[in-house]
Design a protein around this motif. Structure first.
Motif, PDB file in Angstrom:
ATOM      1  N   TYR A   4       4.787  -0.872  -1.731  1.00  0.00           N
ATOM      2  CA  TYR A   4       3.375  -1.188  -1.945  1.00  0.00           C
ATOM      3  C   TYR A   4       3.065  -1.085  -3.432  1.00  0.00           C
ATOM      4  O   TYR A   4       3.293  -0.040  -4.054  1.00  0.00           O
ATOM      5  N   CYS A   7      -0.915   5.349   3.855  1.00  0.00           N
ATOM      6  CA  CYS A   7       0.168   4.596   4.497  1.00  0.00           C
ATOM      7  C   CYS A   7       1.330   5.499   4.899  1.00  0.00           C
ATOM      8  O   CYS A   7       2.381   5.005   5.319  1.00  0.00           O
ATOM      9  N   SER A  62       7.533   3.123   2.106  1.00  0.00           N
ATOM     10  CA  SER A  62       7.510   3.713   3.451  1.00  0.00           C
ATOM     11  C   SER A  62       8.604   3.069   4.287  1.00  0.00           C
ATOM     12  O   SER A  62       9.091   1.978   3.976  1.00  0.00           O
ATOM     13  N   SER A  83       2.760  -0.521   6.794  1.00  0.00           N
ATOM     14  CA  SER A  83       1.407   0.023   6.918  1.00  0.00           C
ATOM     15  C   SER A  83       0.480  -0.750   5.990  1.00  0.00           C
ATOM     16  O   SER A  83       0.375  -0.454   4.803  1.00  0.00           O
ATOM     17  N   VAL A  84      -0.151  -1.770   6.525  1.00  0.00           N
ATOM     18  CA  VAL A  84      -1.166  -2.515   5.765  1.00  0.00           C
ATOM     19  C   VAL A  84      -2.439  -2.542   6.595  1.00  0.00           C
ATOM     20  O   VAL A  84      -3.028  -3.575   6.851  1.00  0.00           O
ATOM     21  N   SER A  85      -2.856  -1.355   7.035  1.00  0.00           N
ATOM     22  CA  SER A  85      -4.083  -1.217   7.810  1.00  0.00           C
ATOM     23  C   SER A  85      -5.278  -1.568   6.931  1.00  0.00           C
ATOM     24  O   SER A  85      -5.163  -1.655   5.703  1.00  0.00           O
ATOM     25  N   VAL A 134      -5.727   0.328   3.782  1.00  0.00           N
ATOM     26  CA  VAL A 134      -4.732   0.193   2.718  1.00  0.00           C
ATOM     27  C   VAL A 134      -4.697  -1.219   2.143  1.00  0.00           C
ATOM     28  O   VAL A 134      -4.626  -1.408   0.916  1.00  0.00           O
TER      29      VAL A 134
END
Length: 406
Positions: free
Chosen positions: A277, A296, A310, A314-316, A319
């Motif tokens: 990221y 993340c 990671s 995790s690209v919620s 984030v």
């Protein structure tokens, strides 16, 4: 004629008509254009109009074509003025706090004053340079905002700001030798601007985004602003509703905000996982990379490098607005010959080079790897646990197929 006399020629009917005719002019043809125009117009007016036409073309990137080709500029004004999108964001912040009048100190050509006026805020715009003040006044008139903007040529130290709801200060951060990095060498110095801000009910100071955090006054809330991924400036906010010591990253055009009221603990450091990221520059400048790592469930690849990694994607929504996400396929010790061999084997013709913590320039990499083929790759030149490293991968988004997926 002096500069102010020359500028006044552009405000005549003849000057405005001449400027309008130069909207699409090609600067590479300036000699021929100047020769033709001097047959019908005064040479001084022609020279001033050609110079102004070049400045308007440069200003389109900051102000948009519709405004830039109606406005007037100085060379310093184009360079130092606030981008219109950033000025509009700041003006909305003032308006949302109920501010109805602002003393804009060191107004320059009036970029922030125009945005404030468009937000319905009355502005006293002050600059000590007569030509700059004249340009700011002309811009207020050109954009139909003169009723809300009073331009005054004066030293900002002589201005009584008590009658105004708020103060905005934009100190000059360039000198004869280029950019000024010491906040006390700004004109006026940061200490003076801070005193002016603290005397007002609400205030904002525009500063360079690279200011050391330890130089930020303790009474201020600091905001770093990026626009389309480029960090443009930092702002110190003072007064009613401000959280002293808080830091914030604002990303335009979405206006996504990431903030913390207190310094964050250092994030963990560990091996490179499958996902990488890259935080927005405003997030990095605001020292909020640790918050990205927390959200993340990630870690840094090196304690000095602002890349978060990671093992699981995790690209919620908490984030995604603040990072660019990549899937990493290879981790290699830094070696351009090895990189060239890998890219040739994979028939890579499009290479995106990113660097953080590496002295190698992207242009040198592209020159030496000799790209050919239909494939594309992103390479990160960086450090992992202190060692120069190349990470290969590609952009990733939620729902992206992984290599080898059916």
């Amino acid at each position: 004629m002096n500069d102010l006399d020359t500028f006044s020629l552009l405000l005549t009917d003849e000057g405005r008509a001449l400027l309008a005719s130069l909207r699409e002019y090609d600067p590479s043809q300036e000699l021929a254009v100047a020769t033709r125009l001097r047959r019908e117009h005064d040479a001084g007016l022609v020279s001033a109009a050609l110079g102004q036409a070049r400045l308007r073309q440069r200003a389109v990137a900051k102000f948009g074509a519709a405004d830039a080709h109606r406005m007037f500029f100085t060379p310093n004004g184009v360079e130092q003025s606030t981008r219109a999108s950033v000025a509009a964001h700041r003006a909305r912040t003032f308006a949302a706090r109920g501010v109805r009048s602002v003393a804009d100190l060191c107004c320059g050509i009036g970029g922030d004053a125009l945005a404030l006026a468009r937000a319905g805020v009355a502005v006293l715009a002050v600059d000590r340079d007569p030509l700059t003040a004249a340009v700011a006044r002309a811009n207020a008139e050109a954009l139909g905002l003169a009723d809300l903007i009073e331009v005054r040529c004066a030293d900002v130290a002589d201005i009584d700001t008590a009658p105004y709801d708020a103060v905005f200060v934009d100190p000059a951060r360039r000198g004869g030798r280029g950019r000024i990095f010491d906040p006390e060498a700004y004109s006026p110095p940061l200490s003076w601007a801070t005193s002016a801000a603290l005397a007002a009910p609400f205030a904002a100071l525009k500063i360079a985004p690279g200011i050391p955090h330890e130089a930020i006054p303790p009474q201020a809330e600091a905001e770093w602003i990026s626009d389309a991924g480029d960090v443009k400036e930092a702002v110190l906010w003072f007064g009613t509703g401000v959280t002293p010591g808080a830091v914030r990253a604002t990303l335009l055009p979405s206006a996504a905000e990431l903030s913390t009221a207190a310094p964050l603990a250092a994030p963990p450091v560990g091996p490179v996982g499958r996902y990488l990221y890259e935080p927005d520059g405003a997030v990095i400048r605001a020292h909020l990379v640790a918050e990205i790592a927390r959200r993340c469930g990630g870690r840094l690849i090196d304690e000095t490098i602002a890349y978060v990694t990671s093992d699981e994607p995790s690209v919620s929504p908490s984030v995604a607005p603040y990072v660019s996400a990549y899937e990493i396929t290879d981790q290699l010790p830094f070696n351009l010959k090895k990189l060239r061999a890998v890219l040739r084997e994979r028939e890579v013709g499009v290479l995106t080079v990113k660097k953080r913590g590496s002295a190698v320039e992207p242009e040198e990499v592209r020159r030496r790897v000799r790209l050919r083929g239909p494939g594309s790759v992103t390479v990160f030149l960086t450090r992992v646990a202190g060692a120069p490293t190349m990470l290969l991968g590609h952009p990733w988004a939620e729902g992206s197929a992984r290599p080898g997926d059916a």
